[in-house]
Enzyme design. Structure first.
Site, mmCIF file in Angstrom:
data_model
loop_
_atom_site.group_PDB
_atom_site.id
_atom_site.type_symbol
_atom_site.label_atom_id
_atom_site.label_comp_id
_atom_site.label_asym_id
_atom_site.label_seq_id
_atom_site.Cartn_x
_atom_site.Cartn_y
_atom_site.Cartn_z
ATOM 1 N N ASP A 1 -17.831 -10.890 41.331
ATOM 2 C CA ASP A 1 -17.139 -11.766 42.278
ATOM 3 C C ASP A 1 -18.172 -12.668 42.952
ATOM 4 O O ASP A 1 -19.325 -12.261 43.168
ATOM 5 C CB ASP A 1 -16.397 -10.962 43.338
ATOM 6 C CG ASP A 1 -15.519 -11.848 44.207
ATOM 7 O OD1 ASP A 1 -14.452 -12.266 43.737
ATOM 8 O OD2 ASP A 1 -15.910 -12.135 45.357
ATOM 9 N N GLU B 1 -18.816 -15.888 46.098
ATOM 10 C CA GLU B 1 -18.352 -16.698 47.220
ATOM 11 C C GLU B 1 -19.028 -18.054 47.112
ATOM 12 O O GLU B 1 -20.143 -18.160 46.593
ATOM 13 C CB GLU B 1 -18.684 -16.036 48.560
ATOM 14 C CG GLU B 1 -18.021 -14.691 48.785
ATOM 15 C CD GLU B 1 -16.511 -14.743 48.846
ATOM 16 O OE1 GLU B 1 -15.974 -15.826 49.216
ATOM 17 O OE2 GLU B 1 -15.856 -13.738 48.522
ATOM 18 N N HIS C 1 -15.408 -16.293 54.252
ATOM 19 C CA HIS C 1 -16.551 -15.415 53.954
ATOM 20 C C HIS C 1 -17.510 -15.199 55.129
ATOM 21 O O HIS C 1 -18.271 -14.225 55.135
ATOM 22 C CB HIS C 1 -17.336 -15.929 52.739
ATOM 23 C CG HIS C 1 -17.791 -17.356 52.836
ATOM 24 N ND1 HIS C 1 -18.701 -17.789 53.770
ATOM 25 C CD2 HIS C 1 -17.465 -18.451 52.084
ATOM 26 C CE1 HIS C 1 -18.931 -19.077 53.601
ATOM 27 N NE2 HIS C 1 -18.189 -19.517 52.590
ATOM 28 N N HIS D 1 -13.936 -11.709 53.381
ATOM 29 C CA HIS D 1 -14.205 -11.635 51.946
ATOM 30 C C HIS D 1 -15.720 -11.638 51.721
ATOM 31 O O HIS D 1 -16.470 -12.269 52.453
ATOM 32 C CB HIS D 1 -13.578 -12.821 51.221
ATOM 33 C CG HIS D 1 -12.104 -12.709 51.059
ATOM 34 N ND1 HIS D 1 -11.516 -12.254 49.903
ATOM 35 C CD2 HIS D 1 -11.097 -12.974 51.918
ATOM 36 C CE1 HIS D 1 -10.201 -12.263 50.055
ATOM 37 N NE2 HIS D 1 -9.924 -12.693 51.276
ATOM 38 N N ASP E 1 -15.663 -7.460 47.486
ATOM 39 C CA ASP E 1 -14.514 -7.746 46.631
ATOM 40 C C ASP E 1 -14.718 -7.204 45.215
ATOM 41 O O ASP E 1 -13.759 -6.783 44.564
ATOM 42 C CB ASP E 1 -14.251 -9.255 46.590
ATOM 43 C CG ASP E 1 -13.606 -9.756 47.876
ATOM 44 O OD1 ASP E 1 -13.347 -8.915 48.759
ATOM 45 O OD2 ASP E 1 -13.357 -10.963 48.002
#
Length: 230
Positions: free
Chosen positions: A8, A10, A58, A153, A158
């Site tokens: 994952d 960001e 985030h 997040h 995640d």
């Protein structure tokens, strides 16, 4: 058996064409359907600010990222880590698009060149749960995976949740019908008679301890819904 890496990222914003960059990569390793703990995690200095909408998701500020490594400094370690693995991503088009962009800026090949294949859990979920919400949050709720430790997040957070979701989605349903049946030559179903004098062997103390440890893990991951502990 090849490795599974749950991945994952960001980013500073949603659109590559607006010059947005990756600011975090989180990877979780799965081997033989077990989360190994051999994770990979980087915060990355993107050389620009995040959009306000992205920052609200985030929480990674420009000040926090200022002294982190640039993508060029972590790229080789990252590619070595994921090499020849099956990559599990939720909404893979987004993550892979950003990874391809970052790699191309450094003269590298597209991301798929370095891995075995990509599995998109969003596409999997849409087939399994047609017509339902299939965001990561929705899947965590559906499979009783706790998000209590997450307030914002994050790439690694995640990825850890997605690893649990992936294992839950691919676990399958065991057949609990213990009455074996056979068909004779005339295709008439015949039931096997199970003897009633089967010897019973009770678990020893060590086996009981291990059994209770497993039940405790199930209870933890199901938010206290393990029926076998009641």
């Amino acid at each position: 058996m090849h490795r599974h890496i749950v991945l994952d990222i960001e980013t500073t914003g949603l659109n590559i064409i607006d010059g947005h960059r990756i600011i975090e990569i989180g990877c979780v390793e799965i081997k033989n359907r077990q989360i190994t703990g051999n994770n990979l995690h980087y915060y990355i200095n993107p050389g620009r600010d995040s959009e306000k909408s992205a920052l609200a998701i985030h929480g990674l500020t420009t000040k926090f990222l200022k002294n982190k490594s640039k993508f060029s400094e972590i790229v080789d370690n990252f590619l070595n880590y994921v090499s020849n693995s099956e990559i599990i991503i939720h909404n893979a088009a987004f993550d892979v698009g950003f990874l391809d962009m970052e790699l191309s800026l450094l003269g590298y090949s597209n991301f798929t060149k370095y891995i075995y294949r990509i599995t998109d859990t969003l596409l999997m979920a849409r087939k399994i749960h047609t017509g339902k919400r299939n965001s990561l949050d929705a899947l965590c709720d559906r499979y009783n995976i706790s998000k209590i430790h997450r307030t914002l997040h994050g790439g690694l957070l995640d990825a850890e949740l997605l690893a649990e979701v992936y294992l839950a989605m691919t676990r399958g349903q065991s057949n609990l019908n213990f009455k074996p049946k056979i068909n004779n030559s005339n295709n008439i179903e015949t039931k096997i008679k199970i003897p009633n004098n089967i010897p019973i062997k009770l678990a020893n103390s060590n086996e009981l301890v291990e059994h209770n440890m497993i039940l405790s893990k199930i209870d933890k991951h199901s938010n206290g819904r393990c029926i076998w502990k009641k």
